[in-house]
Design an enzyme around this catalytic site. Sequence first.
Site, PDB file in Angstrom:
ATOM      1  N   LYS A  28       0.821  -1.233   0.000  1.00  0.00           N
ATOM      2  CA  LYS A  28       0.000   0.000   0.000  1.00  0.00           C
ATOM      3  C   LYS A  28       0.844   1.269   0.000  1.00  0.00           C
ATOM      4  O   LYS A  28       0.466   2.268  -0.581  1.00  0.00           O
ATOM      5  CB  LYS A  28      -0.958   0.046   1.181  1.00  0.00           C
ATOM      6  CG  LYS A  28      -0.353  -0.319   2.497  1.00  0.00           C
ATOM      7  CD  LYS A  28      -1.036  -1.555   3.043  1.00  0.00           C
ATOM      8  CE  LYS A  28      -0.179  -2.144   4.141  1.00  0.00           C
ATOM      9  NZ  LYS A  28      -0.517  -3.528   4.427  1.00  0.00           N
ATOM     10  N   GLU A  52      -5.753  -5.707  -4.831  1.00  0.00           N
ATOM     11  CA  GLU A  52      -6.819  -5.878  -3.841  1.00  0.00           C
ATOM     12  C   GLU A  52      -6.250  -6.217  -2.467  1.00  0.00           C
ATOM     13  O   GLU A  52      -6.793  -5.810  -1.437  1.00  0.00           O
ATOM     14  CB  GLU A  52      -7.785  -6.960  -4.308  1.00  0.00           C
ATOM     15  CG  GLU A  52      -9.046  -7.098  -3.509  1.00  0.00           C
ATOM     16  CD  GLU A  52      -9.945  -5.863  -3.595  1.00  0.00           C
ATOM     17  OE1 GLU A  52      -9.989  -5.137  -2.590  1.00  0.00           O
ATOM     18  OE2 GLU A  52     -10.595  -5.637  -4.625  1.00  0.00           O
ATOM     19  N   VAL A  95      -5.491  -3.399   0.449  1.00  0.00           N
ATOM     20  CA  VAL A  95      -6.488  -2.716   1.282  1.00  0.00           C
ATOM     21  C   VAL A  95      -7.452  -3.727   1.892  1.00  0.00           C
ATOM     22  O   VAL A  95      -8.205  -4.388   1.183  1.00  0.00           O
ATOM     23  CB  VAL A  95      -7.283  -1.673   0.475  1.00  0.00           C
ATOM     24  CG1 VAL A  95      -8.228  -0.902   1.384  1.00  0.00           C
ATOM     25  CG2 VAL A  95      -6.348  -0.721  -0.253  1.00  0.00           C
ATOM     26  N   ILE A 133     -11.407  -8.253   2.326  1.00  0.00           N
ATOM     27  CA  ILE A 133     -12.596  -7.517   1.889  1.00  0.00           C
ATOM     28  C   ILE A 133     -12.349  -6.990   0.473  1.00  0.00           C
ATOM     29  O   ILE A 133     -11.419  -6.231   0.263  1.00  0.00           O
ATOM     30  CB  ILE A 133     -12.903  -6.326   2.813  1.00  0.00           C
ATOM     31  CG1 ILE A 133     -13.030  -6.792   4.265  1.00  0.00           C
ATOM     32  CG2 ILE A 133     -14.171  -5.609   2.358  1.00  0.00           C
ATOM     33  CD1 ILE A 133     -13.254  -5.660   5.261  1.00  0.00           C
ATOM     34  N   GLY A 148       2.616 -10.284  17.788  1.00  0.00           N
ATOM     35  CA  GLY A 148       2.961 -10.121  16.374  1.00  0.00           C
ATOM     36  C   GLY A 148       1.941  -9.303  15.601  1.00  0.00           C
ATOM     37  O   GLY A 148       1.988  -9.237  14.375  1.00  0.00           O
ATOM     38  N   GLU A 203       4.306  -4.023  14.902  1.00  0.00           N
ATOM     39  CA  GLU A 203       5.749  -4.059  14.664  1.00  0.00           C
ATOM     40  C   GLU A 203       6.496  -3.539  15.890  1.00  0.00           C
ATOM     41  O   GLU A 203       5.938  -2.838  16.725  1.00  0.00           O
ATOM     42  CB  GLU A 203       6.103  -3.147  13.482  1.00  0.00           C
ATOM     43  CG  GLU A 203       5.325  -3.425  12.219  1.00  0.00           C
ATOM     44  CD  GLU A 203       5.734  -4.735  11.574  1.00  0.00           C
ATOM     45  OE1 GLU A 203       6.932  -5.050  11.585  1.00  0.00           O
ATOM     46  OE2 GLU A 203       4.842  -5.450  11.070  1.00  0.00           O
ATOM     47  N   ASP A 249      -0.305   3.802   7.779  1.00  0.00           N
ATOM     48  CA  ASP A 249      -0.794   2.655   7.015  1.00  0.00           C
ATOM     49  C   ASP A 249      -2.245   2.880   6.590  1.00  0.00           C
ATOM     50  O   ASP A 249      -2.617   2.653   5.443  1.00  0.00           O
ATOM     51  CB  ASP A 249      -0.672   1.391   7.881  1.00  0.00           C
ATOM     52  CG  ASP A 249      -1.256   0.174   7.202  1.00  0.00           C
ATOM     53  OD1 ASP A 249      -0.557  -0.445   6.398  1.00  0.00           O
ATOM     54  OD2 ASP A 249      -2.435  -0.144   7.479  1.00  0.00           O
ATOM     55  N   LYS A 296      -3.895   3.313   2.644  1.00  0.00           N
ATOM     56  CA  LYS A 296      -5.075   2.598   2.145  1.00  0.00           C
ATOM     57  C   LYS A 296      -6.158   3.583   1.712  1.00  0.00           C
ATOM     58  O   LYS A 296      -6.817   3.396   0.691  1.00  0.00           O
ATOM     59  CB  LYS A 296      -5.588   1.648   3.220  1.00  0.00           C
ATOM     60  CG  LYS A 296      -4.617   0.494   3.476  1.00  0.00           C
ATOM     61  CD  LYS A 296      -4.958  -0.261   4.746  1.00  0.00           C
ATOM     62  CE  LYS A 296      -3.981  -1.393   4.976  1.00  0.00           C
ATOM     63  NZ  LYS A 296      -4.084  -1.939   6.340  1.00  0.00           N
ATOM     64  N   GLY A 329      -3.171 -10.550   7.748  1.00  0.00           N
ATOM     65  CA  GLY A 329      -2.825 -11.948   7.951  1.00  0.00           C
ATOM     66  C   GLY A 329      -2.398 -12.579   6.649  1.00  0.00           C
ATOM     67  O   GLY A 329      -2.791 -12.143   5.570  1.00  0.00           O
TER      68      GLY A 329
END
Lengths: 395, 395
Positions: free
Chosen positions: B100, B124, B127, B131, B182, B185, B196, B200, B298
């Site tokens: 991103k 895809e 973002v 979804i 985890g 970061e 972040d 997006k 994930g």
Amino acid sequence: MNTDKRTLNIGLFGFGCVGYGLYSVIGKTPGLKVNIKRICIRDESKERPVKLPLFTADKYKILDDPDIQVVVELIDDADAAWEITQLALRKGKAVVTANKKMLAEHMEEILELQKIHGRPVLYEGAVCASIPIIRNLEEYYDNDLLQKIEGIVNGSTNYILSKINKDNTTYLNALQEAQELGYAESNPLLDTGGFDAKYKLLILLAHAFGTIVKPEEILNIGIQNLGDLEIQFAREKGYKIKLIAQAYRNEDETVTAFVAPQFVKPHQQLYAVDDVYNGVIAESAFSENQFFYGRGAGAFPTASAVLSDISALTYQYKYEYKKMKQIHYPISTDVTLTLFVRFSQEHEKSIAGYFEKIEETYSNRNSQFIIGKMQLGKLKQLKETYPELSVIVAN
Amino acid sequence: MNTDKRTLNIGLFGFGCVGYGLYSVIGKTPGLKVNIKRICIRDESKERPVKLPLFTADKYKILDDPDIQVVVELIDDADAAWEITQLALRKGKAVVTANKKMLAEHMEEILELQKIHGRPVLYEGAVCASIPIIRNLEEYYDNDLLQKIEGIVNGSTNYILSKINKDNTTYLNALQEAQELGYAESNPLLDTGGFDAKYKLLILLAHAFGTIVKPEEILNIGIQNLGDLEIQFAREKGYKIKLIAQAYRNEDETVTAFVAPQFVKPHQQLYAVDDVYNGVIAESAFSENQFFYGRGAGAFPTASAVLSDISALTYQYKYEYKKMKQIHYPISTDVTLTLFVRFSQEHEKSIAGYFEKIEETYSNRNSQFIIGKMQLGKLKQLKETYPELSVIVAN
């Protein structure tokens, strides 16, 4: 009349709520090069919300007009809709429709006609109005990772069930109120019997798993037999009763699909889908669940789904039905469900025999229920023999 | 190696979590004619979860291979990703990426390169992982009815905020736990500072409204200054604090976009989006809200989004960026927000001056806050002058 070559000329059939909604929405989307060239209605003398010179009662004024590239079919009658759809495709026109009954009954022929005439049929408005579920199944879940699709796809029954839950009222009272508000038809069985939900499920089945079946092959249990005992039972447990359409892949590469009321628990996503809203869950192998929520019916939500289809035609979009080109999943009823079944005393023995395993029984002076495991095929037989039973999935 | 002509040959850059996830998922989707031909990694000597003869440290083994039609770029480093993306497009290869930051920083150039080289870039996975929001904006909300898009798009911060709410703990405790699990970061500012989420949002902006801006033009307020006073305030009111990215059209045909923490009330859809889940609401003129919910991050959710992009390439899919061909909406900061601002006593006078209107003030021995109306442009100035302030949208 707009005769710009890049403009899509539309012939509209039907000018009820959704038709009028579409007319209004198109008026407010100047970015879209779309023009309603003619509107075919049954009765030219009827009072309309707008006076337009575009009205006609002659369908051939649309079908024979070479400037009209798209027929938008928004009439109630599934048989008339089917006739128009066939004629339009044969005349080389694309078709946008929201008629789920027609689609469910003629899916195979619609596929065939699209191939023969090379014109697309789009129908996002037919399933969950404002939720773009067909487009997502078609475009995004086009690989074989999709495991299950389930949802609340009928607004009328969800309104009735929400009403029962909120107001602690009976099924008949809630139905009556839904009818007064225009959320249910005067003859409500299409909705309450789960037929409308089944038509939508059949459309989803084609796009989710590439499986095409006739409506009569799929079991639909409605909410019309819902009684106070199970309403009370759900309340005490903290469940809601929801009418759920579902289809899932089995390990043996078959697909199971049915519509039935279900006890839904507070942690489940569909629990929060109330009133006339719809919610659909797509479960795929590696990304857990995706949940889609939105208004499932209504003039504007449906009209805006129809408009998205029209818009898609401006860039030659068509459904690819990719799943059908991949694996073919036959339908299976060889799955076991946990069911709540309420029945009258005289049938106890015969009904008990349908269960593989009985887990709970209850009876009082007026009624009784069994909770237990039953095979879906057996349930189908049971409902054919005793259509008056109240059955709720209790998985 | 599969040399079937209908098979898409992939060159994969990066074999971290998502790369390995993709490798596994492809192995389980035999319906898809996709073959990973080579995997470029930085360090060939590193221990890997699988031993494959496909590994190489030489990027040109992929870029110069004429049999590889698609480069899938799943490396962390945005600059390296950008270099690979440019090289791949110049070599006539399609690119699938989930980076991103790279996309947000180079959106305009990526558009240009797609045009010049005629090869698509799909993303895809960048973002909200599972979804399919870009695809929906691109395909379904492609008309000018879309009014607003807002959502929880960062899993780490949502995990931290959910933890604070559930365990009645402090920001620092929750952050530490997220790091141990985890979910965050060791240098978490990219997430906690709202960067972040902003990357997006910039990608969503391009597809929702056709607006392309550089990251520095959009305000991002993170959760890193969150203190006990506002956590307590939210708790007492029954609100949750959520980090929300939003973009909406104004009446003057401009678009406003920013990322900021917000008080979310129980009746709002994003209230129920907890832990590492993401939720996005699309608000359009005629169909009310659609809500999309799923796992936002994930290895497998991202890998399956990447796979859907790869699958889309098998039928020549590309983003059309239709909104950019329609109206151009410039960015506006001339909107008024209701804000909660906590500050230390010595700044009271100067901070109060930024507000158009003060609605509530509170102070105790340790801290104080103002709730009031402030113009977004002023808020930007305020944050530049006092970056340590805790600011929460209280609309």
